[in-house]
Motif scaffolding. Structure first.
Motif, mmCIF file in Angstrom:
data_model
loop_
_atom_site.group_PDB
_atom_site.id
_atom_site.type_symbol
_atom_site.label_atom_id
_atom_site.label_comp_id
_atom_site.label_asym_id
_atom_site.label_seq_id
_atom_site.Cartn_x
_atom_site.Cartn_y
_atom_site.Cartn_z
ATOM 1 N N ASN A 179 0.824 -1.208 0.000
ATOM 2 C CA ASN A 179 0.000 0.000 0.000
ATOM 3 C C ASN A 179 0.859 1.259 0.000
ATOM 4 O OD1 ASN A 179 -2.301 -1.524 0.012
ATOM 5 N ND2 ASN A 179 -2.657 -1.340 2.202
ATOM 6 N N LYS A 180 1.939 1.215 0.783
ATOM 7 C CA LYS A 180 2.826 2.368 0.868
ATOM 8 C C LYS A 180 3.495 2.622 -0.482
ATOM 9 C CE LYS A 180 5.792 4.112 4.444
ATOM 10 N NZ LYS A 180 6.586 3.792 5.611
ATOM 11 N N GLU A 181 3.928 1.547 -1.121
ATOM 12 C CA GLU A 181 4.641 1.678 -2.392
ATOM 13 C C GLU A 181 3.707 2.072 -3.526
ATOM 14 O OE1 GLU A 181 7.475 -1.000 -5.332
ATOM 15 O OE2 GLU A 181 6.853 -1.781 -3.394
ATOM 16 N N GLY A 194 0.378 3.173 -3.237
ATOM 17 C CA GLY A 194 -0.720 4.081 -2.967
ATOM 18 C C GLY A 194 -2.059 3.382 -2.991
ATOM 19 N N ASP A 195 -2.039 2.099 -2.678
ATOM 20 C CA ASP A 195 -3.263 1.300 -2.689
ATOM 21 C C ASP A 195 -3.822 1.227 -1.271
ATOM 22 O OD1 ASP A 195 -5.242 -0.234 -3.761
ATOM 23 O OD2 ASP A 195 -3.989 -1.962 -4.213
ATOM 24 N N ASN A 196 -4.958 0.578 -1.108
ATOM 25 C CA ASN A 196 -5.528 0.422 0.232
ATOM 26 C C ASN A 196 -5.966 -1.020 0.476
ATOM 27 O OD1 ASN A 196 -7.704 0.319 -1.428
ATOM 28 N ND2 ASN A 196 -8.947 1.797 -0.316
ATOM 29 N N ALA A 197 -5.194 -1.982 -0.038
ATOM 30 C CA ALA A 197 -5.523 -3.403 0.109
ATOM 31 C C ALA A 197 -5.431 -3.825 1.570
ATOM 32 C CB ALA A 197 -4.575 -4.254 -0.728
ATOM 33 N N GLY A 198 -6.236 -4.792 1.934
ATOM 34 C CA GLY A 198 -6.208 -5.336 3.281
ATOM 35 C C GLY A 198 -6.858 -6.704 3.286
ATOM 36 N N PRO A 199 -6.764 -7.424 4.398
ATOM 37 C CA PRO A 199 -7.257 -8.794 4.451
ATOM 38 C C PRO A 199 -8.760 -8.899 4.668
ATOM 39 C CG PRO A 199 -6.374 -8.174 6.583
ATOM 40 C CD PRO A 199 -6.131 -6.999 5.657
ATOM 41 N N VAL A 200 -9.294 -10.095 4.459
ATOM 42 C CA VAL A 200 -10.626 -10.460 4.932
ATOM 43 C C VAL A 200 -10.427 -10.996 6.338
ATOM 44 C CG1 VAL A 200 -12.575 -12.033 4.660
ATOM 45 C CG2 VAL A 200 -11.496 -11.032 2.643
ATOM 46 N N VAL A 201 -11.119 -10.438 7.307
ATOM 47 C CA VAL A 201 -10.950 -10.831 8.704
ATOM 48 C C VAL A 201 -12.150 -11.664 9.137
ATOM 49 C CG1 VAL A 201 -10.628 -10.038 11.074
ATOM 50 C CG2 VAL A 201 -9.621 -8.746 9.165
ATOM 51 N N ILE A 202 -11.876 -12.900 9.562
ATOM 52 C CA ILE A 202 -12.920 -13.777 10.101
ATOM 53 C C ILE A 202 -12.857 -13.638 11.616
ATOM 54 C CG2 ILE A 202 -13.829 -16.132 10.204
ATOM 55 C CD1 ILE A 202 -13.695 -14.960 7.337
ATOM 56 N N LYS A 203 -13.893 -13.098 12.209
ATOM 57 C CA LYS A 203 -13.850 -12.780 13.637
ATOM 58 C C LYS A 203 -14.525 -13.807 14.528
ATOM 59 C CE LYS A 203 -13.247 -7.901 13.939
ATOM 60 N NZ LYS A 203 -13.681 -6.701 14.605
ATOM 61 N N SER A 204 -15.493 -14.499 14.024
ATOM 62 C CA SER A 204 -16.272 -15.353 14.900
ATOM 63 C C SER A 204 -16.311 -16.764 14.357
ATOM 64 C CB SER A 204 -17.689 -14.792 15.004
ATOM 65 O OG SER A 204 -18.454 -15.581 15.865
ATOM 66 N N PHE A 205 -15.856 -17.713 15.146
ATOM 67 C CA PHE A 205 -15.926 -19.110 14.770
ATOM 68 C C PHE A 205 -15.957 -19.946 16.032
ATOM 69 C CE2 PHE A 205 -11.614 -17.519 14.473
ATOM 70 C CZ PHE A 205 -10.933 -18.328 15.354
ATOM 71 N N PRO A 206 -16.420 -21.175 15.950
ATOM 72 C CA PRO A 206 -16.576 -21.988 17.158
ATOM 73 C C PRO A 206 -15.244 -22.292 17.836
ATOM 74 C CG PRO A 206 -17.528 -23.075 15.228
ATOM 75 C CD PRO A 206 -16.859 -21.842 14.752
ATOM 76 N N PRO A 207 -15.235 -22.431 19.157
ATOM 77 C CA PRO A 207 -14.000 -22.782 19.875
ATOM 78 C C PRO A 207 -13.547 -24.192 19.570
ATOM 79 C CG PRO A 207 -15.840 -22.653 21.418
ATOM 80 C CD PRO A 207 -16.356 -22.224 20.073
#
Ligand code: FES
Length: 83
Positions: free
Chosen positions: A66-68, A70-83
């Protein structure tokens, strides 16, 4: 295979995506195996910039990209899943 920001600014940024595969790239993740390797409640981040050395997981390489570029890419974040 450059992102919008790279195309707009004519950046030549290489990624880890193999370009010599004859068909589209498909990555398969065994979510149960991935969850079993993670701590309960921990986030799982999937890379969308194809620059991670741990692909398909994000390793933060998008920050340098992104720094190089000028993009704004980022991950898909999975926040909730069974223990
Ligand atoms: Fe690709 Fe984080 S390394 S999205």
């Amino acid at each position: 295979n450059r992102c919008e920001g790279c195309r707009a600014n004519n950046y030549q940024v290489s990624s880890n995506m193999p370009k010599n595969e004859p068909t589209k790239r498909v990555d398969t993740v065994d979510i149960e195996e991935l969850v079993s390797q993670s701590l309960s409640g921990e986030e799982i981040k999937f890379c969308r910039c194809y620059r991670s050395s741990r692909f398909p997981l994000c390793d933060g390489a998008h920050n340098a990209h992104n720094k190089e570029a000028g993009d704004n890419a980022g991950p898909v974040v999975i926040k909730s899943f069974p223990p």
